[in-house]
Design a protein around this motif. Structure first.
Motif, mmCIF file in Angstrom:
data_model
loop_
_atom_site.group_PDB
_atom_site.id
_atom_site.type_symbol
_atom_site.label_atom_id
_atom_site.label_comp_id
_atom_site.label_asym_id
_atom_site.label_seq_id
_atom_site.Cartn_x
_atom_site.Cartn_y
_atom_site.Cartn_z
ATOM 1 N N SER A 24 0.825 -1.207 0.000
ATOM 2 C CA SER A 24 0.000 0.000 0.000
ATOM 3 C C SER A 24 0.862 1.260 0.000
ATOM 4 O O SER A 24 2.025 1.238 0.378
ATOM 5 C CB SER A 24 -0.939 0.022 1.212
ATOM 6 N N VAL A 25 0.239 2.332 -0.447
ATOM 7 C CA VAL A 25 0.850 3.655 -0.436
ATOM 8 C C VAL A 25 -0.172 4.618 0.158
ATOM 9 O O VAL A 25 -1.342 4.614 -0.225
ATOM 10 C CB VAL A 25 1.230 4.120 -1.858
ATOM 11 N N ILE A 26 0.276 5.417 1.095
ATOM 12 C CA ILE A 26 -0.575 6.445 1.694
ATOM 13 C C ILE A 26 0.040 7.796 1.363
ATOM 14 O O ILE A 26 1.238 8.005 1.585
ATOM 15 C CB ILE A 26 -0.689 6.273 3.220
ATOM 16 N N MET A 27 -0.762 8.683 0.795
ATOM 17 C CA MET A 27 -0.287 10.021 0.469
ATOM 18 C C MET A 27 -1.071 11.029 1.294
ATOM 19 O O MET A 27 -2.278 10.890 1.447
ATOM 20 C CB MET A 27 -0.481 10.305 -1.014
ATOM 21 N N ARG A 28 -0.367 12.014 1.781
ATOM 22 C CA ARG A 28 -1.003 13.111 2.514
ATOM 23 C C ARG A 28 -0.640 14.415 1.814
ATOM 24 O O ARG A 28 0.462 14.569 1.295
ATOM 25 C CB ARG A 28 -0.519 13.145 3.954
ATOM 26 N N GLY A 29 -1.582 15.336 1.828
ATOM 27 C CA GLY A 29 -1.317 16.617 1.205
ATOM 28 C C GLY A 29 -2.488 17.562 1.382
ATOM 29 O O GLY A 29 -3.411 17.300 2.150
ATOM 30 N N ARG A 30 -2.438 18.652 0.652
ATOM 31 C CA ARG A 30 -3.480 19.679 0.706
ATOM 32 C C ARG A 30 -4.329 19.594 -0.552
ATOM 33 O O ARG A 30 -3.811 19.570 -1.662
ATOM 34 C CB ARG A 30 -2.852 21.068 0.783
ATOM 35 N N ALA A 31 -5.628 19.568 -0.350
ATOM 36 C CA ALA A 31 -6.559 19.534 -1.482
ATOM 37 C C ALA A 31 -7.098 20.936 -1.729
ATOM 38 O O ALA A 31 -7.307 21.716 -0.788
ATOM 39 C CB ALA A 31 -7.714 18.579 -1.180
ATOM 40 N N ALA A 66 -17.218 24.501 -17.121
ATOM 41 C CA ALA A 66 -17.725 25.370 -16.046
ATOM 42 C C ALA A 66 -18.387 24.567 -14.927
ATOM 43 O O ALA A 66 -18.340 24.972 -13.770
ATOM 44 C CB ALA A 66 -18.700 26.388 -16.625
ATOM 45 N N ILE A 67 -18.987 23.423 -15.259
ATOM 46 C CA ILE A 67 -19.682 22.628 -14.236
ATOM 47 C C ILE A 67 -18.870 21.415 -13.774
ATOM 48 O O ILE A 67 -19.333 20.638 -12.945
ATOM 49 C CB ILE A 67 -21.078 22.176 -14.726
ATOM 50 N N THR A 68 -17.659 21.271 -14.301
ATOM 51 C CA THR A 68 -16.789 20.162 -13.901
ATOM 52 C C THR A 68 -15.939 20.586 -12.712
ATOM 53 O O THR A 68 -15.310 21.636 -12.740
ATOM 54 C CB THR A 68 -15.867 19.742 -15.070
ATOM 55 N N VAL A 69 -15.953 19.752 -11.673
ATOM 56 C CA VAL A 69 -15.164 20.039 -10.479
ATOM 57 C C VAL A 69 -13.936 19.133 -10.491
ATOM 58 O O VAL A 69 -14.052 17.921 -10.626
ATOM 59 C CB VAL A 69 -15.980 19.803 -9.190
ATOM 60 N N ILE A 70 -12.787 19.745 -10.358
ATOM 61 C CA ILE A 70 -11.515 19.017 -10.283
ATOM 62 C C ILE A 70 -10.879 19.383 -8.947
ATOM 63 O O ILE A 70 -10.796 20.556 -8.600
ATOM 64 C CB ILE A 70 -10.566 19.413 -11.437
ATOM 65 N N VAL A 71 -10.465 18.372 -8.212
ATOM 66 C CA VAL A 71 -9.778 18.588 -6.943
ATOM 67 C C VAL A 71 -8.314 18.220 -7.148
ATOM 68 O O VAL A 71 -7.994 17.110 -7.579
ATOM 69 C CB VAL A 71 -10.388 17.732 -5.818
ATOM 70 N N ARG A 72 -7.452 19.153 -6.865
ATOM 71 C CA ARG A 72 -6.013 18.935 -6.976
ATOM 72 C C ARG A 72 -5.470 18.672 -5.579
ATOM 73 O O ARG A 72 -5.817 19.369 -4.622
ATOM 74 C CB ARG A 72 -5.349 20.179 -7.567
ATOM 75 N N ILE A 73 -4.629 17.658 -5.469
ATOM 76 C CA ILE A 73 -3.994 17.369 -4.189
ATOM 77 C C ILE A 73 -2.495 17.580 -4.356
ATOM 78 O O ILE A 73 -1.853 16.906 -5.156
ATOM 79 C CB ILE A 73 -4.291 15.935 -3.711
ATOM 80 N N ASP A 74 -1.973 18.552 -3.645
ATOM 81 C CA ASP A 74 -0.538 18.798 -3.621
ATOM 82 C C ASP A 74 0.055 17.878 -2.556
ATOM 83 O O ASP A 74 -0.145 18.091 -1.356
ATOM 84 C CB ASP A 74 -0.237 20.268 -3.322
ATOM 85 N N VAL A 75 0.749 16.842 -3.000
ATOM 86 C CA VAL A 75 1.256 15.807 -2.100
ATOM 87 C C VAL A 75 2.409 16.352 -1.270
ATOM 88 O O VAL A 75 3.338 16.961 -1.792
ATOM 89 C CB VAL A 75 1.710 14.571 -2.913
ATOM 90 N N GLU A 76 2.308 16.135 0.035
ATOM 91 C CA GLU A 76 3.341 16.577 0.967
ATOM 92 C C GLU A 76 4.120 15.412 1.566
ATOM 93 O O GLU A 76 5.239 15.585 2.014
ATOM 94 C CB GLU A 76 2.699 17.396 2.088
ATOM 95 N N GLU A 77 3.519 14.221 1.561
ATOM 96 C CA GLU A 77 4.170 13.057 2.166
ATOM 97 C C GLU A 77 3.656 11.786 1.494
ATOM 98 O O GLU A 77 2.480 11.680 1.187
ATOM 99 C CB GLU A 77 3.855 13.006 3.662
ATOM 100 N N VAL A 78 4.565 10.837 1.261
ATOM 101 C CA VAL A 78 4.205 9.532 0.712
ATOM 102 C C VAL A 78 4.855 8.468 1.588
ATOM 103 O O VAL A 78 6.045 8.542 1.886
ATOM 104 C CB VAL A 78 4.699 9.365 -0.745
ATOM 105 N N VAL A 79 4.043 7.491 2.008
ATOM 106 C CA VAL A 79 4.540 6.403 2.849
ATOM 107 C C VAL A 79 4.096 5.089 2.230
ATOM 108 O O VAL A 79 2.937 4.939 1.844
ATOM 109 C CB VAL A 79 3.967 6.513 4.286
ATOM 110 N N GLY A 80 5.014 4.138 2.124
ATOM 111 C CA GLY A 80 4.688 2.816 1.604
ATOM 112 C C GLY A 80 4.735 1.780 2.705
ATOM 113 O O GLY A 80 5.435 1.943 3.706
#
Length: 108
Positions: A24-31, A66-80
């Motif tokens: 597994s990989v866990i990523m943390r960041g700001r959305a 205009a009606i499409t929502v995209i969420v960007r996650i700027d990854v700050e940490e990755v753990v495997g």
């Protein structure tokens, strides 16, 4: 995200010996919500390249962007992390991975 590798069945005598083998990989960041149409197009193009290779798609209508929502996650940490068992069980799991066998498998 996780990659299920195998489910190891317990027995009627030892049901608590059941295991789940995985990587597994866990990523943390700001959305954040993507507002800029050009950045939305970049994200949508990446999806189209993955799911419709060959570049055979057209442009995106502005009213749809205009009606499409995209969420960007700027990854700050990755753990495997992985759990592949021990001894012979680990050797069997590694052999399955090396062989390209379909996953997840059920091991007895």
């Amino acid at each position: 995200m996780d990659l299920p590798i195998a489910y190891v069945q317990g027995t009627t005598e030892t049901p608590c010996r059941a295991e789940y083998l995985y990587r597994s990989v866990i990523m943390r960041g700001r959305a954040r919500l993507v507002e800029e149409p050009a950045e939305k197009v970049l994200a949508l193009d990446a999806l189209m390249r993955k799911y419709q290779p060959g570049g055979t798609w057209g442009s995106y209508p502005e009213e749809k962007l205009a009606i499409t929502v995209i969420v960007r996650i700027d990854v700050e940490e990755v753990v495997g992390k992985e759990e592949l068992g021990k001894g012979e069980l680990r050797e069997r799991a590694l052999a399955m991975l090396a062989s390209g066998a379909p996953l997840p498998a059920v091991l007895g």
